[in-house]
Design a protein around this motif. Structure first.
Motif, PDB file in Angstrom:
ATOM      1  N   LEU A  30     -20.834  46.179  25.351  1.00 11.00           N
ATOM      2  CA  LEU A  30     -22.274  46.056  25.125  1.00 11.00           C
ATOM      3  C   LEU A  30     -22.627  46.052  23.646  1.00 11.00           C
ATOM      4  O   LEU A  30     -23.554  45.350  23.217  1.00 11.00           O
ATOM      5  CB  LEU A  30     -23.008  47.184  25.852  1.00 11.00           C
ATOM      6  CG  LEU A  30     -22.927  47.135  27.380  1.00 11.00           C
ATOM      7  CD1 LEU A  30     -23.592  48.356  27.994  1.00 11.00           C
ATOM      8  CD2 LEU A  30     -23.560  45.856  27.918  1.00 11.00           C
ATOM      9  N   GLN A  31     -21.904  46.813  22.839  1.00 12.92           N
ATOM     10  CA  GLN A  31     -22.147  46.785  21.395  1.00 12.92           C
ATOM     11  C   GLN A  31     -21.830  45.412  20.827  1.00 12.92           C
ATOM     12  O   GLN A  31     -22.538  44.905  19.951  1.00 12.92           O
ATOM     13  CB  GLN A  31     -21.321  47.865  20.699  1.00 12.92           C
ATOM     14  CG  GLN A  31     -21.848  49.272  20.910  1.00 12.92           C
ATOM     15  CD  GLN A  31     -20.876  50.335  20.433  1.00 12.92           C
ATOM     16  OE1 GLN A  31     -19.833  50.025  19.866  1.00 12.92           O
ATOM     17  NE2 GLN A  31     -21.206  51.593  20.670  1.00 12.92           N
ATOM     18  N   SER A  32     -20.760  44.802  21.328  1.00  8.38           N
ATOM     19  CA  SER A  32     -20.391  43.466  20.879  1.00  8.38           C
ATOM     20  C   SER A  32     -21.457  42.454  21.269  1.00  8.38           C
ATOM     21  O   SER A  32     -21.900  41.639  20.446  1.00  8.38           O
ATOM     22  CB  SER A  32     -19.036  43.077  21.480  1.00  8.38           C
ATOM     23  OG  SER A  32     -18.644  41.798  21.045  1.00  8.38           O
ATOM     24  N   LEU A  33     -21.897  42.495  22.524  1.00  6.49           N
ATOM     25  CA  LEU A  33     -22.917  41.558  22.992  1.00  6.49           C
ATOM     26  C   LEU A  33     -24.258  41.791  22.302  1.00  6.49           C
ATOM     27  O   LEU A  33     -25.022  40.847  22.085  1.00  6.49           O
ATOM     28  CB  LEU A  33     -23.093  41.692  24.502  1.00  6.49           C
ATOM     29  CG  LEU A  33     -21.907  41.247  25.362  1.00  6.49           C
ATOM     30  CD1 LEU A  33     -22.150  41.610  26.818  1.00  6.49           C
ATOM     31  CD2 LEU A  33     -21.652  39.754  25.220  1.00  6.49           C
ATOM     32  N   ALA A  34     -24.553  43.045  21.956  1.00  8.05           N
ATOM     33  CA  ALA A  34     -25.843  43.366  21.333  1.00  8.05           C
ATOM     34  C   ALA A  34     -26.032  42.610  20.025  1.00  8.05           C
ATOM     35  O   ALA A  34     -27.130  42.115  19.743  1.00  8.05           O
ATOM     36  CB  ALA A  34     -25.946  44.870  21.102  1.00  8.05           C
ATOM     37  N   SER A  35     -24.980  42.497  19.238  1.00  9.53           N
ATOM     38  CA  SER A  35     -25.095  41.771  17.971  1.00  9.53           C
ATOM     39  C   SER A  35     -25.452  40.311  18.213  1.00  9.53           C
ATOM     40  O   SER A  35     -26.234  39.715  17.469  1.00  9.53           O
ATOM     41  CB  SER A  35     -23.775  41.869  17.188  1.00  9.53           C
ATOM     42  OG  SER A  35     -23.544  43.191  16.766  1.00  9.53           O
ATOM     43  N   LEU A  73     -29.188  49.223  20.994  1.00  8.25           N
ATOM     44  CA  LEU A  73     -29.381  48.364  22.165  1.00  8.25           C
ATOM     45  C   LEU A  73     -28.331  48.656  23.233  1.00  8.25           C
ATOM     46  O   LEU A  73     -28.646  48.697  24.430  1.00  8.25           O
ATOM     47  CB  LEU A  73     -29.321  46.896  21.756  1.00  8.25           C
ATOM     48  CG  LEU A  73     -29.507  45.870  22.891  1.00  8.25           C
ATOM     49  CD1 LEU A  73     -30.798  46.125  23.654  1.00  8.25           C
ATOM     50  CD2 LEU A  73     -29.495  44.454  22.336  1.00  8.25           C
ATOM     51  N   ALA A  74     -27.081  48.888  22.818  1.00  7.61           N
ATOM     52  CA  ALA A  74     -26.040  49.218  23.792  1.00  7.61           C
ATOM     53  C   ALA A  74     -26.379  50.507  24.536  1.00  7.61           C
ATOM     54  O   ALA A  74     -26.239  50.593  25.762  1.00  7.61           O
ATOM     55  CB  ALA A  74     -24.692  49.344  23.086  1.00  7.61           C
ATOM     56  N   ALA A  75     -26.854  51.516  23.814  1.00  4.10           N
ATOM     57  CA  ALA A  75     -27.224  52.786  24.450  1.00  4.10           C
ATOM     58  C   ALA A  75     -28.423  52.609  25.375  1.00  4.10           C
ATOM     59  O   ALA A  75     -28.502  53.228  26.441  1.00  4.10           O
ATOM     60  CB  ALA A  75     -27.529  53.827  23.383  1.00  4.10           C
ATOM     61  N   ALA A  76     -29.374  51.738  24.969  1.00  3.95           N
ATOM     62  CA  ALA A  76     -30.545  51.499  25.816  1.00  3.95           C
ATOM     63  C   ALA A  76     -30.184  50.770  27.097  1.00  3.95           C
ATOM     64  O   ALA A  76     -30.896  50.882  28.100  1.00  3.95           O
ATOM     65  CB  ALA A  76     -31.589  50.695  25.032  1.00  3.95           C
TER      66      ALA A  76
END
Length: 472
Positions: free
Chosen positions: A223-228, A252-255
């Motif tokens: 999710l961190q990768s996709l968030a960027s 965003l990943a945490a959300a």
């Protein structure tokens, strides 16, 4: 300058002299020369007259493309010599004309580009990074660590894949990737300086096949990768932008892992029962303690009215991450940056490393120069060593939390060095003349910040990795 070059190119291609064009538009030849050299910006009516005289359109003159490769070099050199970096050198400018060979133009520009690169690298010092960190922390404090635009993006993504409530399964995280048009590829040779790599040409996300212990880590990395990608991040222009992009991607990943609506409902129910516990938030959404602690700091002030502070501290006592809007005074340098500073030995974030019971949460009251704070902390082991993750609140708000009945209490007089920095007199008498330790400083204490489009990432290694894995 581009307009001037296009006028000159069209004039000479039509066999017209400066005098010919000047007469055609009713101006002096010197005025036309000034315009062609980019030293005067023409009025629109003048451009119309020039276009008619040259048998061209105004659009031809306003095109952003230089009329030739040679003109492009000349325009770039003119701009370089008018810039602040060239001015700071105190050198006389080179006359840009037909007599200047093209290879000389290219050499001069190459030297200038290298000067720009070195200047940027020199600016990316630890001081610049600490200043950027301090500015970002101030911005997050002003926003109560809550970013509504990113919450909205998370809600939209979850709605698009049909996730409505409860923990985000790993399968649903993969569906988010598929919804965004990406396929997942787990590899054993991910570049050592990266956590993930996205290939936007072939719409692939590369993740490590090992080293992600548990589903929470796997989902977070993806999710961190996709968030960027979702947030449209590109190569950062400076270290401040790099830090901001990282904060936004993590947020965003945490959300996505702990959606605002259900997360707030869990926390409000816990507050009503006077039983808020970071562990309960962790377990309710199957995330790590650190992610739960981060998410609590996002939501606590905006939705619960609770000011809060967050810390991530290495076992060496060095502060890695921190946030506060509750008045607590973190150790800070002259620039106001807290990252890299030593945390007081009396604070919960340091005391917890000496606690044998790692199963139950550790809580403590600490009397400080800015008030009394209650803090809960846990130790998590990583490849870089053990870290404590702590969440704390002022004494007036502790009534909402489990663990408020702890009998552990400490007094911190930091930043007074007599608190924990200066050794006791008897101990110093025994050893001050005989101790000769060898320091183990981190390389970043002495070096400039890692250079490159993404600080700390070895670009060549990433490109070679993509070459190896690109589909035939």
């Amino acid at each position: 300058m581009t307009i001037g070059r296009r006028v000159r190119h069209l004039r000479t291609s039509r066999g017209m002299t400066l005098e010919d064009l000047a007469n055609a538009i009713g101006r002096a030849p010197s005025q036309v020369s000034t315009l062609e050299n980019g030293k005067r910006e023409p009025k629109f009516s003048q451009l119309q007259a020039i276009a008619r005289a040259l048998g061209a359109t105004v659009e031809d003159l306003l095109s952003a493309e230089p009329p030739s490769a040679r003109d492009g070099l000349e325009i770039e050199l003119e701009r370089v010599q008018r810039g602040p970096l060239f001015a700071s050198l105190g050198l006389a400018g080179v006359r840009v004309g037909k007599s200047l060979p093209s290879d000389a133009l290219e050499t001069i520009l190459a030297l200038h580009h290298e000067l720009e690169r070195l200047h940027t690298q020199r600016a990316a010092t630890p001081e610049e990074a600490r200043r950027a960190n301090a500015e970002l922390r101030a911005d997050m404090r002003a926003a109560d660590n809550y970013l509504p635009d990113l919450e909205e993006v998370a809600r939209g993504l979850l709605a698009e894949v049909g996730h409505t409530t409860g923990p985000l399964p790993e399968r649903m995280a993969a569906e988010i990737a598929a919804h965004l048009g990406f396929t997942l590829h787990y590899v054993s040779d991910l570049p050592h300086s990266t956590r993930s790599v996205i290939d936007t040409r072939h719409h692939r996300v590369y993740l490590p096949s090992t080293g992600m212990r548990g589903r929470s880590n796997a989902r977070s990395a993806l999710l961190q990768s996709l968030a960027s990608h979702v947030l449209g991040h590109s190569e950062p222009g400076d270290y401040g932008e790099f830090l901001r992009q990282r904060v936004e991607a993590n947020y965003l990943a945490a959300a996505l892992l702990v959606p605002e609506k259900t997360g707030v409902r869990v926390l409000r129910d816990a507050k009503e029962a006077r039983a808020i516990a970071i562990e309960d938030l962790r377990d309710a959404f199957a995330v790590s303690f650190e992610t739960a602690a981060h998410r609590f700091t996002n939501l606590a002030t905006r939705h619960l009215g609770i000011p809060v502070h967050f810390m991530k501290v290495h076992e060496s006592g060095i502060l890695h991450k921190a946030y506060e809007n509750d008045g607590v005074r973190f150790p800070a340098d002259a620039l106001g940056a807290v990252e890299g500073q030593h945390v007081c030995r009396q604070w919960t974030a340091r005391v917890v490393f000496g606690v044998e019971d790692r199963f139950n949460p550790y809580a403590q009251y600490t009397d400080t120069s800015s008030g009394t704070y209650w803090c809960t902390s846990r130790v998590e082991n990583t490849a870089d060593g053990a870290f404590s993750v702590s969440v704390g609140v002022p004494f007036a708000h502790v009534r909402w939390f489990l663990g408020r009945d702890t009998t552990e209490r400490a007094v911190s007089r930091c930043p007074d060095e007599g608190c924990c920095r200066v050794p006791p007199a008897a101990l110093a008498d025994r050893w001050s003349q005989y101790a000769l330790p060898s320091a183990r400083p981190h390389a970043s204490m002495l070096a400039a910040m890692p250079s490159g489009a993404y600080p700390g990432v070895e670009t060549t290694e990433v490109y070679r990795f993509l070459d190896r894995h690109a589909p035939a």
